[in-house]
Scaffold this motif. Structure first.
Motif, PDB file in Angstrom:
ATOM      1  N   SER A  34       5.258  -3.858  -4.917  1.00 47.74           N
ATOM      2  CA  SER A  34       4.716  -2.386  -5.250  1.00 47.74           C
ATOM      3  C   SER A  34       5.112  -1.813  -6.505  1.00 47.74           C
ATOM      4  O   SER A  34       4.647  -0.558  -6.624  1.00 47.74           O
ATOM      5  CB  SER A  34       4.915  -1.523  -3.875  1.00 47.74           C
TER       6      SER A  34
ATOM      7  N   GLY B 169     -10.470  -4.540  -1.854  1.00 43.34           N
ATOM      8  CA  GLY B 169      -9.057  -4.960  -1.451  1.00 43.34           C
ATOM      9  C   GLY B 169      -9.376  -6.056  -0.627  1.00 43.34           C
ATOM     10  O   GLY B 169      -9.122  -7.007  -0.368  1.00 43.34           O
TER      11      GLY B 169
ATOM     12  N   LYS C 181       3.073   1.486  -3.291  1.00 47.85           N
ATOM     13  CA  LYS C 181       2.472   1.741  -4.501  1.00 47.85           C
ATOM     14  C   LYS C 181       1.940   3.152  -4.602  1.00 47.85           C
ATOM     15  O   LYS C 181       2.052   3.704  -5.792  1.00 47.85           O
ATOM     16  CB  LYS C 181       0.958   0.909  -4.495  1.00 47.85           C
TER      17      LYS C 181
ATOM     18  N   TYR D 154      -4.740  -1.581  -1.113  1.00 47.71           N
ATOM     19  CA  TYR D 154      -3.950  -2.759  -0.310  1.00 47.71           C
ATOM     20  C   TYR D 154      -3.901  -2.333   1.371  1.00 47.71           C
ATOM     21  O   TYR D 154      -3.951  -3.403   1.879  1.00 47.71           O
ATOM     22  CB  TYR D 154      -2.303  -2.658  -0.751  1.00 47.71           C
ATOM     23  N   GLY D 155      -4.458  -1.219   1.552  1.00 44.12           N
ATOM     24  CA  GLY D 155      -4.664  -1.169   2.952  1.00 44.12           C
ATOM     25  C   GLY D 155      -5.717  -1.866   3.391  1.00 44.12           C
ATOM     26  O   GLY D 155      -5.822  -2.869   4.051  1.00 44.12           O
TER      27      GLY D 155
ATOM     28  N   LEU E  14      -3.023   2.697  -2.515  1.00 45.76           N
ATOM     29  CA  LEU E  14      -2.604   2.951  -1.137  1.00 45.76           C
ATOM     30  C   LEU E  14      -3.890   2.456  -0.409  1.00 45.76           C
ATOM     31  O   LEU E  14      -3.589   1.677   0.674  1.00 45.76           O
ATOM     32  CB  LEU E  14      -2.561   4.444  -0.867  1.00 45.76           C
TER      33      LEU E  14
ATOM     34  N   ALA F 265       0.957  -1.482  -0.076  1.00 47.67           N
ATOM     35  CA  ALA F 265      -0.102  -0.075  -0.109  1.00 47.67           C
ATOM     36  C   ALA F 265       0.872   1.222   0.069  1.00 47.67           C
ATOM     37  O   ALA F 265       0.876   2.196  -0.711  1.00 47.67           O
ATOM     38  CB  ALA F 265      -0.903  -0.090   1.236  1.00 47.67           C
TER      39      ALA F 265
END
Length: 450
Positions: free
Chosen positions: A132, A258, A81, A386-387, A383, A78
């Protein structure tokens, strides 16, 4: 060292139209093919843990530990990226993406010879650093080689890379585990991807202008679009991304994407084994249908949106959010023993996810931003996406541990709460897309268009 990564200087413009056409065709085909195969292998390097979970649990790892490993990688991805998205707008993509695959391959190869939790935790996070370096730079490359009007179609074509990698992982990795043990599932593909990284470097490309070619918009005759792109600098374009409220709304939807996407890819095999009483190969084979149909959905996503929904990408996204919801409900509630019906629901979920991934995963945001800030738009989305992916690994691991029941020495897991978590994330994602129906109008008003 950092200067080596920067994009090259513009070369004198080639005058021969026939040569320009030949070079464009060759570069586009080679670059897209290299990115599809290479970025697909990124997924092999990140998803082995999902397929190997059950054998690793049997070997002594706990679900919470496995969840922590997955979360560590996703948190790093996250942040990475986000950073690499902004960096990629200034860099030679040819030098970023292959290095990411090389690093991830080396990490996986090393992990194939370890049994220690802390080694896995640290190196799986390091894997996230290299992971990433893939997605956002690849989309930057697409935006450099294809005009604004072509981007939706070729974004969809490129997006089959996700599913090439996922399908290879679900089916191939499961077979490797059965034949050679779970350690081999890390080091055997790792060695192969080390070789592939050098092949990828050979065929990827820097910006067209660095080879004496016109920009993609100019080459396709989209002069007005090119003029608009040149009115702002890369820094100004990136600031426009950060200030756009719809980009952040899409990023919030990406959190839910995600959660739902990686819940199924990371825990789906375990779910089918524990809740549906399937063996590893059967569970892996059924889950491999999701990336296969996802690849089909991604490939046709741009064409479906342009032809069926008249380029109303937000409408397309909402419709296929509902499709994805129906699929995941089916996967969760089909009775145990109904393998064909379960497989059919995985197909529906995978196809819906394939379409959704293209739009929520970046295209909706990229469509609202200047080409010079493509990486920044992808970085913001990545961000939070992927969080969400990191969140699901922690939550799913904890929920699975808390739902463990031991009777007469036999351990079973219950999934009722996890199912609510999975389904709720898809519902919320779809609802968050609704306000973007007015995003294009907002953009036109900002630009002073009628």
């Amino acid at each position: 060292m950092f200067k080596w990564f920067l994009t090259g200087e513009d070369q004198p413009r080639i005058k021969d139209p026939a040569r320009i056409k030949t070079m464009y065709r060759s570069a586009r085909f080679q670059a897209v093919t290299a990115m599809i195969i290479g970025y697909g292998m990124y997924y092999v390097m990140r998803m082995t843990l999902g397929v190997a979970k059950k054998p690793m649990i049997d070997a002594g790892f706990t679900p919470t530990q496995l969840g922590a490993m997955g979360a560590a990688m996703m948190v790093v991805i996250a942040i990475g990226k986000f950073a690499n998205g902004f960096i990629a707008d200034h860099c030679n993509i040819k030098k970023i993406v292959p290095i990411g695959l090389l690093g991830a391959a080396v990490v996986n190869t090393i992990l194939g010879f370890s049994d220690a939790y802390w080694v896995f935790l640290v190196l799986w996070a390091v894997n996230g650093v290299f992971q990433s370096m893939g997605s956002a730079p690849c989309i930057v490359s697409l935006s450099q080689w294809f005009s604004k009007s072509q981007l939706a179609t070729y974004y969809g074509v490129f997006s089959i890379a996700h599913y090439v990698g996922e399908g290879a992982t679900y089916l191939g990795t499961a077979m490797i585990i059965v034949a050679f043990g779970w350690h081999a599932a890390f080091f055997m593909p790792g060695i192969a991807c080390i070789v592939l990284a050098f092949i990828m470097y050979r065929f990827m490309r820097d910006r067209p202008e660095t080879y004496g070619l016109p920009s993609a918009n100019e080459y396709e005759g989209e002069v007005a679009q090119e003029k608009q792109e040149q009115e702002v600098s890369t820094k100004e374009a990136q600031l426009m991304v950060v200030r756009n409220p719809y980009v952040w709304l899409l990023a919030a939807a990406a959190i839910c994407l995600g959660v739902s996407r990686y819940s199924i890819s990371s825990w789906g095999v375990v779910f089918l084994q524990e809740a549906k009483n399937m063996d590893l190969v059967t569970a892996g084979s059924i889950m491999s249908l999701s990336p296969i149909l996802g690849g089909v959905g991604s490939f046709f996503s741009g064409m479906i949106s342009d032809k069926v929904f008249k380029s109303r990408h937000s409408v397309t996204t909402i419709v296929f959010g509902i499709v994805m919801l129906l699929g995941i409900i089916g996967v969760c509630f089909v009775p145990a023993g109904q393998k064909m019906l379960t497989a059919a629901c995985v197909v529906v979920f995978g196809f819906g996810l394939g379409v959704i991934l293209c739009f929520v995963g970046g295209l909706l945001a990229v469509d609202l931003c200047p080409r010079k800030a493509t990486g920044a738009a992808m970085g913001v989305i990545g961000l939070l996406a992927y969080g969400g992916a990191a969140l699901q690994d922690i939550v799913n691991g904890m929920l699975l541990d808390s739902a463990k029941v031991v009777v007469d020495g036999v351990t079973t897991y219950h999934f009722e709460t996890i199912i609510e978590f999975w389904i709720g994330s898809v519902i919320l994602m779809t609802l968050l897309i609704v306000p973007t129906l007015w995003a294009k109008k907002h953009k036109e008003q900002e630009e002073g268009q009628p």
